[in-house]
Write a protein that holds these residues in place. Sequence first.
Motif, PDB file in Angstrom:
ATOM      1  N   CYS A  50       0.639  -1.001  -0.067  1.00  0.00           N
ATOM      2  CA  CYS A  50       0.197   0.070  -0.688  1.00  0.00           C
ATOM      3  C   CYS A  50       0.960   1.039   0.652  1.00  0.00           C
ATOM      4  O   CYS A  50       2.108   1.673   0.619  1.00  0.00           O
ATOM      5  CB  CYS A  50      -1.127  -0.144   1.721  1.00  0.00           C
ATOM      6  N   SER A  51       0.323   2.363  -0.539  1.00  0.00           N
ATOM      7  CA  SER A  51       1.462   3.325  -0.739  1.00  0.00           C
ATOM      8  C   SER A  51       0.967   4.634   0.651  1.00  0.00           C
ATOM      9  O   SER A  51       1.893   5.078   0.766  1.00  0.00           O
ATOM     10  CB  SER A  51       0.885   4.100  -1.850  1.00  0.00           C
ATOM     11  N   HIS A  52       0.597   4.445   1.400  1.00  0.00           N
ATOM     12  CA  HIS A  52      -0.317   4.810   2.547  1.00  0.00           C
ATOM     13  C   HIS A  52       0.792   4.104   3.785  1.00  0.00           C
ATOM     14  O   HIS A  52       1.258   4.927   4.484  1.00  0.00           O
ATOM     15  CB  HIS A  52      -1.629   4.991   2.833  1.00  0.00           C
ATOM     16  N   GLU A  53       0.161   3.177   3.927  1.00  0.00           N
ATOM     17  CA  GLU A  53       1.170   2.102   5.253  1.00  0.00           C
ATOM     18  C   GLU A  53       1.643   1.317   4.554  1.00  0.00           C
ATOM     19  O   GLU A  53       1.416   0.557   3.569  1.00  0.00           O
ATOM     20  CB  GLU A  53       0.783   2.133   6.575  1.00  0.00           C
ATOM     21  N   HIS A  54       2.663   0.612   5.281  1.00  0.00           N
ATOM     22  CA  HIS A  54       3.557  -1.034   4.687  1.00  0.00           C
ATOM     23  C   HIS A  54       2.502  -1.878   5.375  1.00  0.00           C
ATOM     24  O   HIS A  54       2.678  -2.477   6.024  1.00  0.00           O
ATOM     25  CB  HIS A  54       4.447  -1.332   5.840  1.00  0.00           C
ATOM     26  N   ALA A  74      -7.636   1.668   2.515  1.00  0.00           N
ATOM     27  CA  ALA A  74      -7.266   2.735   1.111  1.00  0.00           C
ATOM     28  C   ALA A  74      -7.607   1.395   0.324  1.00  0.00           C
ATOM     29  O   ALA A  74      -7.234   0.700   1.160  1.00  0.00           O
ATOM     30  CB  ALA A  74      -6.069   3.218   1.424  1.00  0.00           C
ATOM     31  N   ARG A  75      -8.551   2.432  -0.898  1.00  0.00           N
ATOM     32  CA  ARG A  75      -8.566   1.314  -1.909  1.00  0.00           C
ATOM     33  C   ARG A  75      -7.890   2.134  -3.009  1.00  0.00           C
ATOM     34  O   ARG A  75      -7.526   3.224  -3.379  1.00  0.00           O
ATOM     35  CB  ARG A  75     -10.436   1.695  -2.294  1.00  0.00           C
ATOM     36  N   PHE A  76      -8.028   1.128  -3.604  1.00  0.00           N
ATOM     37  CA  PHE A  76      -7.036   1.186  -5.297  1.00  0.00           C
ATOM     38  C   PHE A  76      -7.794   0.524  -6.067  1.00  0.00           C
ATOM     39  O   PHE A  76      -8.028  -0.883  -6.382  1.00  0.00           O
ATOM     40  CB  PHE A  76      -5.369   0.659  -5.426  1.00  0.00           C
ATOM     41  N   ASP A  77      -7.719   1.211  -7.481  1.00  0.00           N
ATOM     42  CA  ASP A  77      -8.509   0.613  -8.705  1.00  0.00           C
ATOM     43  C   ASP A  77      -6.831  -0.511  -9.221  1.00  0.00           C
ATOM     44  O   ASP A  77      -5.340  -0.253  -9.107  1.00  0.00           O
ATOM     45  CB  ASP A  77      -8.315   1.871 -10.133  1.00  0.00           C
ATOM     46  N   ILE A  78      -7.224  -1.539  -9.110  1.00  0.00           N
ATOM     47  CA  ILE A  78      -5.867  -2.284  -9.853  1.00  0.00           C
ATOM     48  C   ILE A  78      -5.511  -2.166 -11.020  1.00  0.00           C
ATOM     49  O   ILE A  78      -4.663  -2.905 -11.832  1.00  0.00           O
ATOM     50  CB  ILE A  78      -6.421  -4.049  -9.525  1.00  0.00           C
ATOM     51  N   ARG A  79      -6.779  -1.881 -12.442  1.00  0.00           N
ATOM     52  CA  ARG A  79      -5.613  -1.332 -13.149  1.00  0.00           C
ATOM     53  C   ARG A  79      -5.286   0.089 -13.808  1.00  0.00           C
ATOM     54  O   ARG A  79      -4.750  -0.302 -14.483  1.00  0.00           O
ATOM     55  CB  ARG A  79      -7.179  -1.444 -14.077  1.00  0.00           C
ATOM     56  N   THR A  80      -5.155   1.483 -12.698  1.00  0.00           N
ATOM     57  CA  THR A  80      -4.786   1.703 -13.240  1.00  0.00           C
ATOM     58  C   THR A  80      -3.900   2.358 -11.966  1.00  0.00           C
ATOM     59  O   THR A  80      -2.865   3.299 -12.390  1.00  0.00           O
ATOM     60  CB  THR A  80      -5.399   2.983 -12.879  1.00  0.00           C
ATOM     61  N   GLY A  81      -3.959   1.488 -10.408  1.00  0.00           N
ATOM     62  CA  GLY A  81      -3.251   1.829  -9.882  1.00  0.00           C
ATOM     63  C   GLY A  81      -3.408   3.290  -8.196  1.00  0.00           C
ATOM     64  O   GLY A  81      -2.925   3.220  -7.997  1.00  0.00           O
ATOM     65  N   GLN A  82      -4.272   3.500  -9.520  1.00  0.00           N
ATOM     66  CA  GLN A  82      -4.779   4.577  -8.636  1.00  0.00           C
ATOM     67  C   GLN A  82      -5.795   5.172  -7.207  1.00  0.00           C
ATOM     68  O   GLN A  82      -6.351   3.612  -7.084  1.00  0.00           O
ATOM     69  CB  GLN A  82      -5.514   5.466  -9.619  1.00  0.00           C
ATOM     70  N   LYS A  86      -8.901   8.272   0.364  1.00  0.00           N
ATOM     71  CA  LYS A  86      -8.056   7.885   1.770  1.00  0.00           C
ATOM     72  C   LYS A  86      -8.199   7.197   2.512  1.00  0.00           C
ATOM     73  O   LYS A  86      -9.485   6.655   2.388  1.00  0.00           O
ATOM     74  CB  LYS A  86      -8.501   9.414   2.168  1.00  0.00           C
ATOM     75  N   PRO A  87      -6.955   6.743   3.212  1.00  0.00           N
ATOM     76  CA  PRO A  87      -5.713   7.640   3.609  1.00  0.00           C
ATOM     77  C   PRO A  87      -5.134   7.304   2.035  1.00  0.00           C
ATOM     78  O   PRO A  87      -4.261   8.174   2.598  1.00  0.00           O
ATOM     79  CB  PRO A  87      -5.296   6.852   4.950  1.00  0.00           C
ATOM     80  N   ALA A  88      -4.536   6.538   1.315  1.00  0.00           N
ATOM     81  CA  ALA A  88      -4.341   6.737   0.476  1.00  0.00           C
ATOM     82  C   ALA A  88      -3.862   7.869  -0.241  1.00  0.00           C
ATOM     83  O   ALA A  88      -4.778   7.961  -0.729  1.00  0.00           O
ATOM     84  CB  ALA A  88      -4.351   6.005   0.133  1.00  0.00           C
ATOM     85  N   THR A  89      -3.184   8.852  -0.971  1.00  0.00           N
ATOM     86  CA  THR A  89      -3.559   9.711  -1.909  1.00  0.00           C
ATOM     87  C   THR A  89      -2.216   9.411  -2.851  1.00  0.00           C
ATOM     88  O   THR A  89      -2.957   9.604  -4.196  1.00  0.00           O
ATOM     89  CB  THR A  89      -3.151  11.078  -1.406  1.00  0.00           C
ATOM     90  N   GLY A  90      -1.467   8.696  -2.914  1.00  0.00           N
ATOM     91  CA  GLY A  90      -0.622   8.270  -4.439  1.00  0.00           C
ATOM     92  C   GLY A  90      -1.109   6.528  -4.638  1.00  0.00           C
ATOM     93  O   GLY A  90      -1.567   5.686  -4.084  1.00  0.00           O
ATOM     94  N   PRO A  91      -0.550   6.610  -5.590  1.00  0.00           N
ATOM     95  CA  PRO A  91      -1.283   5.434  -6.622  1.00  0.00           C
ATOM     96  C   PRO A  91      -0.320   4.428  -6.195  1.00  0.00           C
ATOM     97  O   PRO A  91       0.638   4.417  -5.689  1.00  0.00           O
ATOM     98  CB  PRO A  91      -0.669   5.892  -7.972  1.00  0.00           C
ATOM     99  N   VAL A  92      -0.228   2.644  -6.430  1.00  0.00           N
ATOM    100  CA  VAL A  92       0.148   1.977  -6.280  1.00  0.00           C
ATOM    101  C   VAL A  92       0.822   1.384  -7.901  1.00  0.00           C
ATOM    102  O   VAL A  92       0.344   1.753  -9.113  1.00  0.00           O
ATOM    103  CB  VAL A  92      -0.028   0.260  -5.635  1.00  0.00           C
ATOM    104  N   ALA A  93       2.003   1.091  -8.103  1.00  0.00           N
ATOM    105  CA  ALA A  93       2.242   1.166  -9.314  1.00  0.00           C
ATOM    106  C   ALA A  93       1.850  -0.487 -10.674  1.00  0.00           C
ATOM    107  O   ALA A  93       1.451  -1.448  -8.742  1.00  0.00           O
ATOM    108  CB  ALA A  93       4.247   0.173  -9.603  1.00  0.00           C
ATOM    109  N   VAL A  94       1.271  -0.006 -11.766  1.00  0.00           N
ATOM    110  CA  VAL A  94       0.713  -1.331 -12.354  1.00  0.00           C
ATOM    111  C   VAL A  94       1.894  -2.012 -13.367  1.00  0.00           C
ATOM    112  O   VAL A  94       2.788  -1.442 -13.419  1.00  0.00           O
ATOM    113  CB  VAL A  94      -0.608  -0.809 -13.117  1.00  0.00           C
TER     114      VAL A  94
END
Length: 112
Positions: A50-54, A74-82, A86-94
């Motif tokens: 996760c881009s927010h916490e480990h 925190a929730r992320f779109d697995i297609r884009t990484g966006q 919150k609490p995540a504001t940064g994407p994860v790598a895809v």
Amino acid sequence: MTDETLGPGWERAAALDDVPEGEVAGVQVGGQPVALYKVEGELYATHDICSHEHAHLSEGYLDGCEIECPLHQARFDIRTGQAMCKPATGPVAVYPVRIVGQDIFINLTPAA
């Protein structure tokens, strides 16, 4: 293990059977934590942290094309990484995904 037919950078991540429909699997590829997802027959790959916490996203809840982090939801779109909330504001790598026979290959160079 690499596959020369795919070109440089592609590494085997798992077997197709290792990722059931509607599920997420955490794997190590090239020493990096990767989460693999299968949604409606399509395979996706993201960085597993996760881009927010480990926290490992592969231990979270998959809802359609969104993965919820098990630590702070925190929730992320697995297609884009966006990051979707919150609490995540940064994407994860895809990462790009390819299938060769019964094996899943990914390229650790993040997709554009």
